[in-house]
Scaffold this motif. Structure first.
Motif, PDB file in Angstrom:
ATOM      1  N   THR A   1     -11.023  -1.247 -16.553  1.00  0.00           N
ATOM      2  CA  THR A   1     -10.380  -2.024 -15.492  1.00  0.00           C
ATOM      3  C   THR A   1      -9.213  -1.239 -14.915  1.00  0.00           C
ATOM      4  N   ARG A   2      -9.138  -1.213 -13.602  1.00  0.00           N
ATOM      5  CA  ARG A   2      -7.997  -0.613 -12.908  1.00  0.00           C
ATOM      6  C   ARG A   2      -7.040  -1.747 -12.566  1.00  0.00           C
ATOM      7  N   VAL A   3      -5.748  -1.548 -12.808  1.00  0.00           N
ATOM      8  CA  VAL A   3      -4.720  -2.568 -12.589  1.00  0.00           C
ATOM      9  C   VAL A   3      -3.675  -2.026 -11.619  1.00  0.00           C
ATOM     10  N   TRP A   4      -3.266  -2.870 -10.671  1.00  0.00           N
ATOM     11  CA  TRP A   4      -2.157  -2.575  -9.771  1.00  0.00           C
ATOM     12  C   TRP A   4      -1.183  -3.746  -9.855  1.00  0.00           C
ATOM     13  N   VAL A   5       0.095  -3.468 -10.022  1.00  0.00           N
ATOM     14  CA  VAL A   5       1.117  -4.510 -10.117  1.00  0.00           C
ATOM     15  C   VAL A   5       2.230  -4.203  -9.110  1.00  0.00           C
ATOM     16  N   HIS A   6       2.614  -5.234  -8.371  1.00  0.00           N
ATOM     17  CA  HIS A   6       3.728  -5.139  -7.413  1.00  0.00           C
ATOM     18  C   HIS A   6       4.721  -6.223  -7.817  1.00  0.00           C
ATOM     19  N   ALA A   7       5.973  -5.835  -8.038  1.00  0.00           N
ATOM     20  CA  ALA A   7       6.996  -6.806  -8.448  1.00  0.00           C
ATOM     21  C   ALA A   7       8.251  -6.609  -7.619  1.00  0.00           C
ATOM     22  N   MET A   8       8.859  -7.735  -7.246  1.00  0.00           N
ATOM     23  CA  MET A   8      10.063  -7.699  -6.413  1.00  0.00           C
ATOM     24  C   MET A   8      11.005  -8.793  -6.886  1.00  0.00           C
ATOM     25  N   ASP A   9      12.285  -8.437  -7.050  1.00  0.00           N
ATOM     26  CA  ASP A   9      13.221  -9.501  -7.395  1.00  0.00           C
ATOM     27  C   ASP A   9      13.480 -10.331  -6.157  1.00  0.00           C
ATOM     28  N   ALA A  10      13.540 -11.620  -6.359  1.00  0.00           N
ATOM     29  CA  ALA A  10      13.627 -12.555  -5.234  1.00  0.00           C
ATOM     30  C   ALA A  10      14.793 -13.510  -5.468  1.00  0.00           C
TER      31      ALA A  10
ATOM     32  N   PRO B   1      -4.464   5.159  -7.103  1.00  0.00           N
ATOM     33  CA  PRO B   1      -5.617   5.043  -6.219  1.00  0.00           C
ATOM     34  C   PRO B   1      -5.450   3.853  -5.276  1.00  0.00           C
ATOM     35  N   ASP B   2      -6.054   3.938  -4.121  1.00  0.00           N
ATOM     36  CA  ASP B   2      -5.983   2.876  -3.120  1.00  0.00           C
ATOM     37  C   ASP B   2      -6.790   1.669  -3.606  1.00  0.00           C
TER      38      ASP B   2
ATOM     39  N   LEU C   1       0.827  -1.206   0.000  1.00  0.00           N
ATOM     40  CA  LEU C   1       0.000   0.000   0.000  1.00  0.00           C
ATOM     41  C   LEU C   1       0.863   1.258   0.000  1.00  0.00           C
ATOM     42  N   GLU C   2       1.965   1.240   0.748  1.00  0.00           N
ATOM     43  CA  GLU C   2       2.885   2.384   0.759  1.00  0.00           C
ATOM     44  C   GLU C   2       3.451   2.616  -0.637  1.00  0.00           C
ATOM     45  N   GLY C   3       3.791   1.547  -1.341  1.00  0.00           N
ATOM     46  CA  GLY C   3       4.321   1.688  -2.690  1.00  0.00           C
ATOM     47  C   GLY C   3       3.322   2.289  -3.650  1.00  0.00           C
ATOM     48  N   PHE C   4       2.079   1.857  -3.569  1.00  0.00           N
ATOM     49  CA  PHE C   4       1.055   2.430  -4.446  1.00  0.00           C
ATOM     50  C   PHE C   4       0.781   3.892  -4.080  1.00  0.00           C
ATOM     51  N   ARG C   5       0.834   4.221  -2.785  1.00  0.00           N
ATOM     52  CA  ARG C   5       0.691   5.632  -2.376  1.00  0.00           C
ATOM     53  C   ARG C   5       1.847   6.456  -2.939  1.00  0.00           C
ATOM     54  N   GLN C   6       3.062   5.924  -2.838  1.00  0.00           N
ATOM     55  CA  GLN C   6       4.239   6.618  -3.369  1.00  0.00           C
ATOM     56  C   GLN C   6       4.085   6.866  -4.860  1.00  0.00           C
ATOM     57  N   ALA C   7       3.486   5.919  -5.557  1.00  0.00           N
ATOM     58  CA  ALA C   7       3.285   6.055  -6.999  1.00  0.00           C
ATOM     59  C   ALA C   7       2.175   7.045  -7.340  1.00  0.00           C
ATOM     60  N   GLY C   8       1.349   7.390  -6.369  1.00  0.00           N
ATOM     61  CA  GLY C   8       0.219   8.278  -6.644  1.00  0.00           C
ATOM     62  C   GLY C   8      -0.969   7.537  -7.220  1.00  0.00           C
TER      63      GLY C   8
END
Length: 176
Positions: free
Chosen positions: A166-175, A127-128, A118-125
């Motif tokens: 459609t609203r899309v949210w993507v979170h990606a992290m190298d693992a 929508p929640d 959620l912090e990352g999406f807020r940082q991006a500006g």
């Protein structure tokens, strides 16, 4: 004699208190500086200014040309970097995006995305996602690309909007 008492009081009590207070204040400032690095400092945990194309490439997501309201953020980590993308697909654009995404979605995913996401999406500006209504969610851990030593953990959330878009949210992290 009186002057000597004041000097003893000053050197024996007041000076150590002032030095201790200064040291404690300095350590607090250093801790906060370490926990909240300045943007673009390159330090682990800092938000880095990069273009949307670089974030999309990191996340291995093709953002359709018809997408609007594109928002993104990128955070450099000590070991793992994290990317956040959000955009809006027009009516009829969802299926083409899903075909290229390669992540199976489950309906009614709930709204517990975690505070870091959620912090990352807020940082991006962006929508929640919790305010979007019914979310569909999918996650995948992809193999490392040739020449890279890390895999990619990726999550996507989609919500249908009132006009059929459609609203899309993507979170990606190298693992590792």
């Amino acid at each position: 004699m009186r002057r000597r008492r004041w000097r003893t009081l000053l050197l024996g009590v007041v000076l150590p208190l002032v030095l201790t207070a200064g040291a404690v204040g300095g350590l607090y400032w250093l801790r906060e500086w370490d926990r909240h690095p300045a943007a673009d400092s390159g330090r682990p945990g800092s938000w880095v200014t990069v273009g949307s194309e670089e974030v999309a490439a990191f996340a291995r997501v093709r953002v359709p040309g018809s997408a609007g309201e594109l928002r993104w953020a990128y955070r450099k980590g000590l070991q793992d970097d994290v990317a956040f993308l959000s955009f809006r697909l027009p009516p009829g654009g969802e299926q083409g995006f899903l075909n290229g995404l390669g992540i199976p979605l489950t309906p009614d995913a709930g709204t517990d995305l975690g505070s870091g996401v959620l912090e990352g999406f807020r940082q991006a500006g962006a929508p929640d996602p919790r305010a979007a209504g019914a979310l569909r969610h999918g996650s995948v851990v992809a193999d490392a690309l040739p020449g890279h030593n890390k895999r990619l953990a990726e999550s996507a959330w989609l919500a249908e909007e009132a006009d059929g878009g459609t609203r899309v949210w993507v979170h990606a992290m190298d693992a590792p």
